[in-house]
Write an enzyme that holds these catalytic residues in place. Structure first.
Site, PDB file in Angstrom:
ATOM      1  N   ASP A 251       0.808  -1.229   0.000  1.00 28.46           N
ATOM      2  CA  ASP A 251       0.000   0.000   0.000  1.00 28.46           C
ATOM      3  C   ASP A 251       0.840   1.278   0.000  1.00 28.46           C
ATOM      4  O   ASP A 251       0.441   2.303   0.549  1.00 28.46           O
ATOM      5  CB  ASP A 251      -0.970   0.018   1.203  1.00 28.46           C
ATOM      6  CG  ASP A 251      -1.901  -1.183   1.183  1.00 28.46           C
ATOM      7  OD1 ASP A 251      -2.280  -1.607   0.082  1.00 28.46           O
ATOM      8  OD2 ASP A 251      -2.222  -1.692   2.270  1.00 28.46           O
TER       9      ASP A 251
ATOM     10  N   LYS B  82       1.965   2.041  -5.084  1.00 27.94           N
ATOM     11  CA  LYS B  82       2.547   1.440  -6.312  1.00 27.94           C
ATOM     12  C   LYS B  82       1.651   1.668  -7.514  1.00 27.94           C
ATOM     13  O   LYS B  82       2.118   1.932  -8.619  1.00 27.94           O
ATOM     14  CB  LYS B  82       2.765  -0.077  -6.116  1.00 27.94           C
ATOM     15  CG  LYS B  82       3.714  -0.428  -4.996  1.00 27.94           C
ATOM     16  CD  LYS B  82       3.776  -1.914  -4.752  1.00 27.94           C
ATOM     17  CE  LYS B  82       2.498  -2.520  -4.240  1.00 27.94           C
ATOM     18  NZ  LYS B  82       2.102  -2.112  -2.888  1.00 27.94           N
TER      19      LYS B  82
ATOM     20  N   GLY C 212      -4.513  -4.367  -3.797  1.00 27.11           N
ATOM     21  CA  GLY C 212      -5.531  -3.349  -4.034  1.00 27.11           C
ATOM     22  C   GLY C 212      -4.800  -2.085  -4.424  1.00 27.11           C
ATOM     23  O   GLY C 212      -4.093  -1.504  -3.611  1.00 27.11           O
ATOM     24  N   HIS C 213      -4.904  -1.707  -5.681  1.00 27.46           N
ATOM     25  CA  HIS C 213      -4.172  -0.549  -6.182  1.00 27.46           C
ATOM     26  C   HIS C 213      -5.180   0.512  -6.619  1.00 27.46           C
ATOM     27  O   HIS C 213      -5.962   0.285  -7.537  1.00 27.46           O
ATOM     28  CB  HIS C 213      -3.271  -0.961  -7.357  1.00 27.46           C
ATOM     29  CG  HIS C 213      -2.271  -2.020  -6.982  1.00 27.46           C
ATOM     30  ND1 HIS C 213      -1.550  -2.729  -7.900  1.00 27.46           N
ATOM     31  CD2 HIS C 213      -1.879  -2.489  -5.774  1.00 27.46           C
ATOM     32  CE1 HIS C 213      -0.752  -3.578  -7.270  1.00 27.46           C
ATOM     33  NE2 HIS C 213      -0.944  -3.460  -5.983  1.00 27.46           N
TER      34      HIS C 213
ATOM     35  N   GLN D  38       1.998  -6.057  -3.224  1.00 27.31           N
ATOM     36  CA  GLN D  38       2.424  -6.194  -1.824  1.00 27.31           C
ATOM     37  C   GLN D  38       3.737  -5.416  -1.579  1.00 27.31           C
ATOM     38  O   GLN D  38       3.946  -4.411  -2.241  1.00 27.31           O
ATOM     39  CB  GLN D  38       2.565  -7.679  -1.427  1.00 27.31           C
ATOM     40  CG  GLN D  38       1.234  -8.401  -1.285  1.00 27.31           C
ATOM     41  CD  GLN D  38       0.647  -8.881  -2.589  1.00 27.31           C
ATOM     42  OE1 GLN D  38       1.313  -9.540  -3.372  1.00 27.31           O
ATOM     43  NE2 GLN D  38      -0.616  -8.599  -2.828  1.00 27.31           N
TER      44      GLN D  38
HETATM   45  P1  GDP Z   1      -0.679   0.258  -3.596  1.00 28.34           P
HETATM   46  O1  GDP Z   1      -1.299  -0.987  -3.092  1.00 28.34           O
HETATM   47  O2  GDP Z   1       0.788   0.323  -3.299  1.00 28.34           O
HETATM   48  O3  GDP Z   1      -0.980   0.529  -5.033  1.00 28.34           O
HETATM   49  O4  GDP Z   1      -1.319   1.452  -2.751  1.00 28.34           O
HETATM   50  P2  GDP Z   1      -2.899   1.633  -2.444  1.00 28.34           P
HETATM   51  O5  GDP Z   1      -3.572   2.053  -3.691  1.00 28.34           O
HETATM   52  O6  GDP Z   1      -3.434   0.454  -1.707  1.00 28.34           O
HETATM   53  O7  GDP Z   1      -2.833   2.805  -1.373  1.00 28.34           O
HETATM   54  C1  GDP Z   1      -2.327   4.051  -1.682  1.00 28.34           C
HETATM   55  C2  GDP Z   1      -3.451   5.084  -1.536  1.00 28.34           C
HETATM   56  O8  GDP Z   1      -2.890   6.371  -1.462  1.00 28.34           O
HETATM   57  C3  GDP Z   1      -4.394   5.137  -2.737  1.00 28.34           C
HETATM   58  O9  GDP Z   1      -5.674   5.458  -2.271  1.00 28.34           O
HETATM   59  C4  GDP Z   1      -3.828   6.252  -3.601  1.00 28.34           C
HETATM   60  O10 GDP Z   1      -4.816   6.906  -4.378  1.00 28.34           O
HETATM   61  C5  GDP Z   1      -3.298   7.185  -2.566  1.00 28.34           C
HETATM   62  N1  GDP Z   1      -2.096   7.920  -2.934  1.00 28.34           N
HETATM   63  C6  GDP Z   1      -1.055   7.534  -3.710  1.00 28.34           C
HETATM   64  N2  GDP Z   1      -0.100   8.485  -3.731  1.00 28.34           N
HETATM   65  C7  GDP Z   1      -0.544   9.485  -2.941  1.00 28.34           C
HETATM   66  C8  GDP Z   1       0.004  10.732  -2.506  1.00 28.34           C
HETATM   67  O11 GDP Z   1       1.123  11.119  -2.860  1.00 28.34           O
HETATM   68  N3  GDP Z   1      -0.761  11.490  -1.658  1.00 28.34           N
HETATM   69  C9  GDP Z   1      -1.987  11.092  -1.230  1.00 28.34           C
HETATM   70  N4  GDP Z   1      -2.649  11.885  -0.408  1.00 28.34           N
HETATM   71  N5  GDP Z   1      -2.527   9.931  -1.617  1.00 28.34           N
HETATM   72  C10 GDP Z   1      -1.816   9.131  -2.442  1.00 28.34           C
HETATM   73  P1  IMO Z   2      -0.913  -4.193  -2.242  1.00 31.12           P
HETATM   74  O1  IMO Z   2      -0.463  -4.733  -3.565  1.00 31.12           O
HETATM   75  C1  IMO Z   2      -1.007  -4.627   2.088  1.00 31.12           C
HETATM   76  C2  IMO Z   2      -1.204  -8.692   3.663  1.00 31.12           C
HETATM   77  C3  IMO Z   2      -2.473  -9.126   4.369  1.00 31.12           C
HETATM   78  C4  IMO Z   2      -1.883 -10.087   5.383  1.00 31.12           C
HETATM   79  C5  IMO Z   2      -0.773 -10.777   4.628  1.00 31.12           C
HETATM   80  C6  IMO Z   2      -1.163 -12.121   4.025  1.00 31.12           C
HETATM   81  O2  IMO Z   2      -2.207  -3.464  -2.282  1.00 31.12           O
HETATM   82  O3  IMO Z   2       0.187  -3.437  -1.579  1.00 31.12           O
HETATM   83  P2  IMO Z   2      -2.672 -12.821   1.943  1.00 31.12           P
HETATM   84  O4  IMO Z   2      -4.112 -12.602   1.663  1.00 31.12           O
HETATM   85  O5  IMO Z   2      -1.752 -12.266   0.903  1.00 31.12           O
HETATM   86  O6  IMO Z   2      -2.353 -14.258   2.258  1.00 31.12           O
HETATM   87  O7  IMO Z   2      -2.390 -12.014   3.311  1.00 31.12           O
HETATM   88  O8  IMO Z   2      -0.416  -9.888   3.578  1.00 31.12           O
HETATM   89  N1  IMO Z   2      -1.390  -8.192   2.308  1.00 31.12           N
HETATM   90  C7  IMO Z   2      -1.277  -6.898   1.977  1.00 31.12           C
HETATM   91  N2  IMO Z   2      -1.075  -5.812   2.749  1.00 31.12           N
HETATM   92  N3  IMO Z   2      -1.084  -4.506   0.754  1.00 31.12           N
HETATM   93  C8  IMO Z   2      -1.264  -5.601  -0.039  1.00 31.12           C
HETATM   94  O9  IMO Z   2      -1.229  -5.520  -1.379  1.00 31.12           O
HETATM   95  C9  IMO Z   2      -1.404  -6.857   0.569  1.00 31.12           C
HETATM   96  N4  IMO Z   2      -1.612  -8.110   0.105  1.00 31.12           N
HETATM   97  C10 IMO Z   2      -1.580  -8.911   1.163  1.00 31.12           C
HETATM   98  O10 IMO Z   2      -3.117  -8.033   4.965  1.00 31.12           O
HETATM   99  O11 IMO Z   2      -1.296  -9.369   6.447  1.00 31.12           O
HETATM  100 MG    MG Z   3      -2.872  -1.594  -1.857  1.00 29.82          MG
END
Ligand code: GDP
Ligand code: IMO
Ligand code: MG
Length: 429
Positions: free
Chosen positions: A13, A16, A40-41, A223
């Site tokens: 999270d 990416k 979850g992106h 991840q």
């Molecule tokens: P990922 O799993 O690494 O792709 O990250 P996620 O999408 O799960 O979580 C990142 C969250 O932060 C998302 O809701 C993005 O829209 C948001 N985000 C990404 N970059 C920035 C930033 O520079 N500032 C803010 N405020 N939000 C951001």
């Molecule tokens: P992105 O790509 C954050 C965590 C779960 C749990 C552990 C194992 O959005 O960064 P699983 O279902 O993979 O067997 O769970 O890994 N986890 C993540 N945490 N971002 C993710 O993906 C994750 N994918 C799995 O919360 O702790």
């Molecule tokens: Mg994510």
């Protein structure tokens, strides 16, 4: 012409999806190489928010080919739903390719994931319950079912029967619950094929074609480093390899093809699920960061645990992934914090640790040693170049780069595409 691997440097999270989307403008192909719909992106384009779990974040740029490589585990129901979701929102999905060698997540994997978490009770991992672990277990046990098997009706029927014999025994005798019925799964999974068939191919051949034409190839990790099965906080990890080295295995390319590795670093630290987290803030400061950063899971909606930036983790990620560049995200979330901390080492029973420990018992006892910074107390969301940033924000960024000895090539100051500061071009065209 580079082949670039983009990975998460913390516990996932990091943003990416946003950085991948940004780089996808100039990438000819974006490849996912591990994980599944546990990811979850979230990507924001023109004030529209897209949530992607399986399909590479590059799909939102019409020009790039998107590949789900052999190292990914695919839940076909999720894939079909995600395709429909994108098409409904006007996104063309024709460029998608799925590896023949990718393994399938089956309904019994999802059920097993749930049952195992329940059985473990207080020792649960806190998985996303998407069947990821059980699917990779079957892959390693050499009983998994791949997309190539789904294409062959007889092969699929035979493999499914053999699996159900074994799994239903487990459900009935160990978990004392009902098993699954062959015909229901067989029909349902064969039913996904008309929607998937045109995308299924030998993706490694396609990636090599791009590489041989000196095209821009982006490998999008899911991840993060600390969720890696070998290098993460085992057993509180996922069941795949989110580190950069896995891009080779999960996409079918050799290490000599990779030119650059970028680590996405969130300006603070978050974690979803169980396991030790030395800089975790269990107070009002943590709640503030969670609120400011909207730190709630994209996949499960769970509140993310929040804490200060941990450089012990980042140095470790730089080493394990061979990072030559970092993308620092969510700087804006720290805009209104008077004093900001960075953990530079751990205090373990009076001893100073600078390397990330392998033992979780040790990690659980580590107390962060902090360096403190004055916050910049100014809005960074409108900054579009490095010079626009407040001096104290620049000091914070420079200290991070200095401590891990990796330059920051990208800085994100908001979720939108345009809220991105580029200090070094990654792809040229
Ligand atoms: P990922 O799993 O690494 O792709 O990250 P996620 O999408 O799960 O979580 C990142 C969250 O932060 C998302 O809701 C993005 O829209 C948001 N985000 C990404 N970059 C920035 C930033 O520079 N500032 C803010 N405020 N939000 C951001
Ligand atoms: P992105 O790509 C954050 C965590 C779960 C749990 C552990 C194992 O959005 O960064 P699983 O279902 O993979 O067997 O769970 O890994 N986890 C993540 N945490 N971002 C993710 O993906 C994750 N994918 C799995 O919360 O702790
Ligand atoms: Mg994510």
């Amino acid at each position: 012409m580079p082949a670039v691997v983009l990975i998460g440097s913390q516990w996932g999270d990091e943003g990416k999806g946003k950085i991948t989307d940004y780089l996808a403008e100039k990438a000819d192909v974006v490849v996912r190489y591990q994980g599944g719909n546990n990811a979850g992106h979230t990507v924001v384009v023109d004030n529209q928010e897209f949530k992607l779990h399986l399909i590479p974040s590059g799909i939102l740029y019409p020009g790039s080919t998107c590949i789900i490589g052999n190292g990914v585990v695919i839940d076909p129901q999720v894939l079909v739903e995600e395709l429909e979701y994108l098409e409904k929102r006007g996104i063309c999905t024709d460029s998608l390719k799925l590896s023949l060698r990718a393994h399938l997540i089956m309904p019994y994997h999802i059920r097993l994931d749930e049952l195992e978490e329940e059985r473990k009770g207080v020792n649960k991992i806190g998985t996303t319950r998407r069947g990821i672990g059980p699917a990779y277990m079957d892959k390693a046990a050499r009983i998994g079912i791949r997309l190539v098997d789904l294409l062959d009706e007889e092969e699929f029927a035979e493999r499914l029967k053999r699996n159900l014999d074994e799994k239903n025994n487990l459900f009935n005798k160990i978990y004392e619950t009902e098993g699954f019925e062959f015909t229901e799964i067989f029909e349902r999974y064969r039913g996904y094929l008309p929607k998937m068939r045109k995308y299924i191919t030998d993706t490694s051949v396609i990636i090599h074609q791009f590489l041989s034409e000196k095209k821009n190839v982006l490998f999008e990790g899911a991840q993060g480093t600390l969720l890696d099965m070998d290098h993460g906080t085992y057993p509180y990890v996922t069941s795949s390899h989110p580190v950069a080295g896995a891009a080779c295995i999960g996409a079918g390319v050799g290490p000599s093809e990779i030119n650059k590795t970028i680590g996405v670093v969130k300006s603070y630290t978050t974690r979803v699920g169980e396991g030790p987290f030395p800089t975790e803030l269990l107070d009002e400061q943590g709640d503030f960061i969670r609120r400011q950063g909207h730190e709630f899971g994209t996949t499960t909606g769970r509140p993310r645990r929040c804490g200060w930036l941990d450089v012990v983790i980042l140095r470790y990620a730089a080493r394990i992934n061979g990072l030559n560049s970092i993308a620092i995200t969510k700087l804006d979330v720290l805009d209104n914090i008077e004093r900001i901390k960075i953990c530079t080492a751990y205090d373990y029973r009076g001893e100073v640790l600078t390397e990330f420990p392998a033992s979780l018992k040790v990690l659980a006892e580590c107390k962060p040693i902090y360096e403190e910074f004055e916050g910049w107390m100014a809005d960074t969301t409108t900054a579009r170049c490095y010079e626009d940033l407040p001096p104290k924000a620049k000091m914070y960024l420079e200290r991070i780069s200095g401590l891990i000895k990796v330059p920051a090539s990208i800085i994100a100051v908001g979720p939108k595409r345009e809220q991105t500061i580029i200090r070094e071009a990654i792809f040229t065209r």
